[in-house]
Design an enzyme around this catalytic site. Structure first.
Site, PDB file in Angstrom:
ATOM      1  N   TYR A  63     -46.085  80.261  45.179  1.00  0.00           N
ATOM      2  CA  TYR A  63     -46.133  79.668  46.519  1.00  0.00           C
ATOM      3  C   TYR A  63     -47.395  80.194  47.204  1.00  0.00           C
ATOM      4  CZ  TYR A  63     -41.094  78.702  45.900  1.00  0.00           C
ATOM      5  OH  TYR A  63     -39.875  78.278  45.444  1.00  0.00           O
ATOM      6  N   PHE A 213     -33.840  72.629  47.597  1.00  0.00           N
ATOM      7  CA  PHE A 213     -33.852  71.462  48.485  1.00  0.00           C
ATOM      8  C   PHE A 213     -32.447  71.105  48.976  1.00  0.00           C
ATOM      9  CE2 PHE A 213     -37.632  70.459  45.689  1.00  0.00           C
ATOM     10  CZ  PHE A 213     -38.559  70.960  46.592  1.00  0.00           C
ATOM     11  N   PRO A 214     -31.731  72.084  49.565  1.00  0.00           N
ATOM     12  CA  PRO A 214     -30.375  71.788  50.054  1.00  0.00           C
ATOM     13  C   PRO A 214     -30.360  70.772  51.186  1.00  0.00           C
ATOM     14  CG  PRO A 214     -31.119  73.918  50.867  1.00  0.00           C
ATOM     15  CD  PRO A 214     -32.133  73.468  49.851  1.00  0.00           C
ATOM     16  N   LEU A 215     -31.517  70.574  51.823  1.00  0.00           N
ATOM     17  CA  LEU A 215     -31.613  69.594  52.910  1.00  0.00           C
ATOM     18  C   LEU A 215     -32.487  68.409  52.504  1.00  0.00           C
ATOM     19  CD1 LEU A 215     -32.007  72.060  55.921  1.00  0.00           C
ATOM     20  CD2 LEU A 215     -29.952  70.908  55.102  1.00  0.00           C
ATOM     21  N   GLY A 216     -32.737  68.248  51.207  1.00  0.00           N
ATOM     22  CA  GLY A 216     -33.513  67.121  50.728  1.00  0.00           C
ATOM     23  C   GLY A 216     -34.959  67.429  50.441  1.00  0.00           C
ATOM     24  N   GLY A 217     -35.464  68.576  50.897  1.00  0.00           N
ATOM     25  CA  GLY A 217     -36.831  68.971  50.588  1.00  0.00           C
ATOM     26  C   GLY A 217     -37.866  68.102  51.272  1.00  0.00           C
ATOM     27  N   PHE A 218     -38.781  67.575  50.473  1.00  0.00           N
ATOM     28  CA  PHE A 218     -39.883  66.795  51.023  1.00  0.00           C
ATOM     29  C   PHE A 218     -39.426  65.421  51.522  1.00  0.00           C
ATOM     30  CE2 PHE A 218     -41.905  69.621  47.837  1.00  0.00           C
ATOM     31  CZ  PHE A 218     -42.631  70.398  48.726  1.00  0.00           C
ATOM     32  N   LEU A 221     -32.716  64.507  54.020  1.00  0.00           N
ATOM     33  CA  LEU A 221     -31.511  63.692  53.898  1.00  0.00           C
ATOM     34  C   LEU A 221     -31.387  62.742  55.088  1.00  0.00           C
ATOM     35  CD1 LEU A 221     -28.967  66.456  52.844  1.00  0.00           C
ATOM     36  CD2 LEU A 221     -29.994  64.735  51.354  1.00  0.00           C
TER      37      LEU A 221
END
Length: 290
Positions: A63, A213-218, A221
């Site tokens: 990163y 990506f628990p929230l959808g990432g790039f 959601l």
């Protein structure tokens, strides 16, 4: 202030960690490459996470590269005794920021030493081996060679526990035949439910599953059902998505990432959110709708 203790704990390697942690991926620049837009803000978010009780931070030396780990060291070293830093190896970045495989024995050895140096550690608590047969998602292929190389570094005391990332169930089974696997980290969220069976199998064996990506990432959601449940509960859609994951299985450890202190507080508040049975049923339907 909300308490992330509401979410409980689960064993990660040799340590119990709170189920709501923090992912440091977004602290680097755009595309997880280069320096952050606001270095002081990045340092402040890390300190705020630990101050709020976070004891599990997910990172990697690719990163930035190097930048995120250097920020973690600057913000948090000397580290609290209960803080578990989990890093990833198996990839590298080119000079334009592309993600490339890097899991020869020499590359893995270099990556472990890079992580140790930039985090300021003598040993890495947990190292996830990211499998890069396909950059965009799990793809079949034997992981014996890179995992054996990482296990050798473990024998030398540089790595305490080994996890797997971006893997198929077949690769998880292969890995567990070769060495003890402390965790599995794959993409999983309300809408991306391909690992349902794997999560349940790991739960039965006491192995944590860490959704990337628990929230959808790039691609965040988006769902009218999710928005409707959030509105009814007086929460944000992202809080509901995190609360659903916490309810989904007791072995799920969350590492939502953000570079914003306000979003950090919002994410951690998901630990207090109670999802009634009808809300869970509605949310379950998001991932099963064809």
């Amino acid at each position: 202030m909300t308490s992330i203790d509401q979410a409980g704990t689960f064993q990660l390697g040799s340590r119990p960690v709170k189920r709501l942690g923090y992912g440091a991926m977004q602290l680097a620049g755009p595309g997880v490459f280069g320096p952050p837009r606001d270095r002081d803000a990045a340092l402040a978010v890390l300190r705020a996470a630990v101050a709020a009780g976070v004891d599990h931070i997910d990172t990697s030396d690719f990163y930035g590269p190097h930048i995120t780990n250097q920020l973690i060291r600057e913000a948090l070293a000397p580290y609290p005794a209960n803080l578990t830093l989990v890093t990833k190896i198996g990839a590298r970045r080119d000079d334009k920021g592309a993600w490339l495989p890097a899991f020869s024995a020499a590359e893995l050895t270099q990556a472990v030493h890079d992580n140790l140096r930039n985090l300021g550690l003598d040993a890495l608590e947990v190292v996830n081996l990211r499998i890069m047969f396909d950059v965009h998602g799990p793809a079949e292929g034997s992981i014996e060679a890179p995992l054996t190389a990482l296990a050798e570094l473990q024998r030398h005391g540089l790595v305490r526990h080994i996890g797997l990332s971006n893997v198929t169930p077949t690769q998880v089974a292969e890995g567990r035949r070769l060495c003890a696997i402390a965790c599995v980290q794959n993409q999983y969220n309300l809408a991306h439910r391909g690992d349902d069976a794997l999560i349940d199998a790991l739960a039965g064996d006491g192995i944590p599953y860490v959704p990337s990506f628990p929230l959808g990432g790039f691609s965040p959601l988006q769902s009218s059902t999710l928005s409707g449940v959030a509105e009814r509960l007086g929460a944000t859609p992202m809080q509901v998505a995190l609360a659903w994951l916490l309810r989904r299985s007791p072995n799920i450890l969350l590492i939502p990432g953000t570079s914003s202190a306000a979003h950090l507080r919002e994410n951690l508040a998901a630990a207090d959110l109670v999802l009634p049975a009808d809300a869970m049923a509605a949310l379950d339907g998001i991932g099963t709708a064809a």
